[in-house]
Scaffold this motif. Structure first.
Motif, PDB file in Angstrom:
ATOM      1  N   ASN A 273       0.829  -1.206   0.000  1.00 33.35           N
ATOM      2  CA  ASN A 273       0.000   0.000   0.000  1.00 33.35           C
ATOM      3  C   ASN A 273       0.861   1.254   0.000  1.00 33.35           C
ATOM      4  O   ASN A 273       0.581   2.210  -0.734  1.00 33.35           O
ATOM      5  N   TYR A 277       0.360   3.904  -2.946  1.00 29.90           N
ATOM      6  CA  TYR A 277      -0.239   5.232  -2.732  1.00 29.90           C
ATOM      7  C   TYR A 277       0.813   6.326  -2.523  1.00 29.90           C
ATOM      8  O   TYR A 277       0.550   7.328  -1.870  1.00 29.90           O
ATOM      9  N   ASP A 301       5.204   6.178   4.837  1.00 33.74           N
ATOM     10  CA  ASP A 301       5.414   6.596   3.440  1.00 33.74           C
ATOM     11  C   ASP A 301       5.258   8.103   3.316  1.00 33.74           C
ATOM     12  O   ASP A 301       4.850   8.783   4.264  1.00 33.74           O
ATOM     13  N   ARG A 320     -12.508   1.514   0.172  1.00 31.54           N
ATOM     14  CA  ARG A 320     -11.416   2.250  -0.474  1.00 31.54           C
ATOM     15  C   ARG A 320     -11.741   3.725  -0.439  1.00 31.54           C
ATOM     16  O   ARG A 320     -12.899   4.109  -0.608  1.00 31.54           O
ATOM     17  N   VAL A 321     -10.707   4.539  -0.254  1.00 31.70           N
ATOM     18  CA  VAL A 321     -10.940   5.984  -0.271  1.00 31.70           C
ATOM     19  C   VAL A 321     -11.327   6.374  -1.696  1.00 31.70           C
ATOM     20  O   VAL A 321     -12.253   7.148  -1.921  1.00 31.70           O
ATOM     21  N   SER A 326      -7.678   2.652  -6.412  1.00 34.48           N
ATOM     22  CA  SER A 326      -7.300   1.362  -5.830  1.00 34.48           C
ATOM     23  C   SER A 326      -7.260   0.288  -6.907  1.00 34.48           C
ATOM     24  O   SER A 326      -6.340  -0.522  -6.973  1.00 34.48           O
ATOM     25  N   GLY A 331      -5.305  -2.930  -6.437  1.00 31.66           N
ATOM     26  CA  GLY A 331      -5.794  -3.220  -5.076  1.00 31.66           C
ATOM     27  C   GLY A 331      -7.050  -4.078  -5.091  1.00 31.66           C
ATOM     28  O   GLY A 331      -7.845  -4.020  -6.021  1.00 31.66           O
ATOM     29  N   THR A 332      -7.200  -4.864  -4.046  1.00 34.31           N
ATOM     30  CA  THR A 332      -8.405  -5.699  -3.942  1.00 34.31           C
ATOM     31  C   THR A 332      -9.369  -5.139  -2.904  1.00 34.31           C
ATOM     32  O   THR A 332     -10.503  -5.599  -2.796  1.00 34.31           O
ATOM     33  N   GLY A 333      -8.904  -4.182  -2.121  1.00 35.75           N
ATOM     34  CA  GLY A 333      -9.755  -3.637  -1.058  1.00 35.75           C
ATOM     35  C   GLY A 333      -9.764  -4.523   0.175  1.00 35.75           C
ATOM     36  O   GLY A 333     -10.512  -4.289   1.127  1.00 35.75           O
ATOM     37  N   LEU A 336      -5.945  -4.229   3.992  1.00 35.05           N
ATOM     38  CA  LEU A 336      -5.917  -3.778   5.391  1.00 35.05           C
ATOM     39  C   LEU A 336      -6.813  -4.626   6.292  1.00 35.05           C
ATOM     40  O   LEU A 336      -6.535  -4.761   7.487  1.00 35.05           O
TER      41      LEU A 336
END
Ligand code: ADP
Length: 387
Positions: A273, A277, A301, A320-321, A326, A331-333, A336
């Motif tokens: 991540n 990001y 980061d 996801r934001v 994402s 990303g798979t969501g 986290l």
């Protein structure tokens, strides 16, 4: 003197009468005791061991006995049954002697307005119009069902997107059979979608393995340095592609109690991540430090950061934001959510600090091996090679 003793006799008599009731009243109260207010033999002991909220009503709808759970849930106040629906059910049961089952909701004020859902069973008790009400709190079961339904709906949606894209791309490749450049381009996109599908399925499998709330599968002493380096190694290619330097820092030689492969998975998700990001040419620092009976492993980061309003929700599955971003970063969501479950399974936690435009720091807090975080030479316990 005679009149004085007569007066004393009258006063004593009055006191005795008030204490025990008049003879006629006493007789009545005995009748009441015998028929209405005495529970059939053994019922009290059975009620005492039942996990459900239990209430016994007499023939006038007064509460004869109520478990503490029934009072705590607000079903009973004093000698009244508070839920009108339940009272109506009890009266029907008393009238025709038939056992009835139902579900109903009771509003309660806790932190704001909440409702408790009960599954109830109402049965006649004995021969004097008494009724037994058993109520089972179904709120948690309902919540779990709702979460599961939601999850299945989300998974189906997430799976449908790459599968739909693959099918469209396959059609396009067919149509462009005579154009080798187009075929190569679309085949590349098909590979991308197939990879996304694979990541999603892998993440789903990982998540379903650990979210059951079971303890970690093979706990043991895990050298933190090796988890750090293993996770960094697995993310290096993506970082290199963006000219992001991955730096390991902090205290060396720390050890935690847990499962090495799960911990690598969690840390890899955090580093993935951080890379995904962050803009190009930035740094991601992964470091460990002792903190009493825990070891803190953090990933910092210099990326886009997370809006404050979303920080609480990012550990939810599929939150996801920015969904488009994402997906664009592969990303798979679920990353986290996996990290959170790994932390919880270890008896630890994960927290986030973030500022939009400045960057984010995710901190994993894990139980130190041996109860206290002490640095020992890292060569002592080799971690098994990545499985
Ligand atoms: P995803 O696969 O979408 O990255 P995650 O569960 O890993 O799913 O993360 C959830 C969301 O949290 C991401 O979509 C992103 O919006 C946000 N996020 C996670 N890590 C970072 C980070 N280091 N910097 C900025 N945003 C992040």
């Amino acid at each position: 003197m005679t009149s004085l003793s007569a007066l004393a006799g009258f006063v004593v008599g009055a006191i005795v009468m008030v204490a025990v009731g008049r003879p006629r009243d006493r007789r009545r109260s005995e009748t009441v005791e015998n028929s209405d207010t005495i529970l059939p033999a053994g019922v009290a002991s059975v009620l005492a061991v039942l996990p459900s909220s239990a209430v016994v009503l007499d023939r006038d709808d007064r509460v004869l006995r109520a478990s503490s759970a029934a009072r705590a849930f607000g079903l009973v106040k004093g000698d009244h049954l508070m839920a009108a629906e339940l009272l109506a059910l009890a009266r029907q049961v008393r009238r025709d002697g038939e056992i009835r089952e139902s579900e109903f909701e009771v509003a309660r004020h806790k932190f704001g307005m909440e409702t408790t859902t009960f599954a109830v069973r109402v049965a006649p008790l004995g021969t004097h119009g008494q009724v037994l009400v058993l109520a089972e709190d179904q709120t948690e079961r309902r919540r779990v069902e709702a979460v599961r339904r939601d999850f299945v709906a989300n998974v189906s949606h997430e799976l449908k997107t790459p599968v739909g894209a693959l099918s469209l791309l396959a059609e396009t490749v067919q149509d462009a059979a005579d154009d080798p450049v187009a075929v190569t381009r679309f085949a590349g996109r098909m590979q991308h979608e197939a990879a996304r599908l694979t990541y999603l399925v892998q993440d789903l499998i990982t998540l379903s393995r650990i979210q059951g709330g079971e303890p970690v599968p093979t706990p043991g002493c895990v050298p933190v340095d090796e988890v750090l380096h293993e996770a960094i190694d697995r993310c290096n290619t993506k970082a290199l592609a963006k000219d992001i330097s991955l730096v390991a820092g902090g205290t060396e030689g720390l050890r935690v109690w847990g499962d090495d492969e799960l911990l690598v998975t969690a840390l890899r998700n955090l580093i993935d991540n951080a890379v995904a990001y962050s803009p190009e040419n930035t740094r991601v620092v992964v470091s460990a430090r002792p903190a009493g009976d825990t070891v803190e492993v953090s990933v910092s980061d210099q990326g886009i950061g997370i809006p404050e309003t979303s920080q609480e929700r990012i550990f939810e599955r599929f939150f996801r934001v920015d969904a488009a971003r994402s997906r664009a970063t592969g990303g798979t969501g679920l990353g986290l959510a996996i990290v959170k479950h790994v932390a919880v399974a270890h008896g630890g936690e994960v927290t986030v600090w973030s500022k939009e435009g400045s960057g984010s720091t995710f901190t994993l807090r894990l139980p130190a091996f041996g109860g206290t975080a002490i640095a020992v030479p890292s060569t002592s316990i080799p971690m098994e090679a990545a499985k």
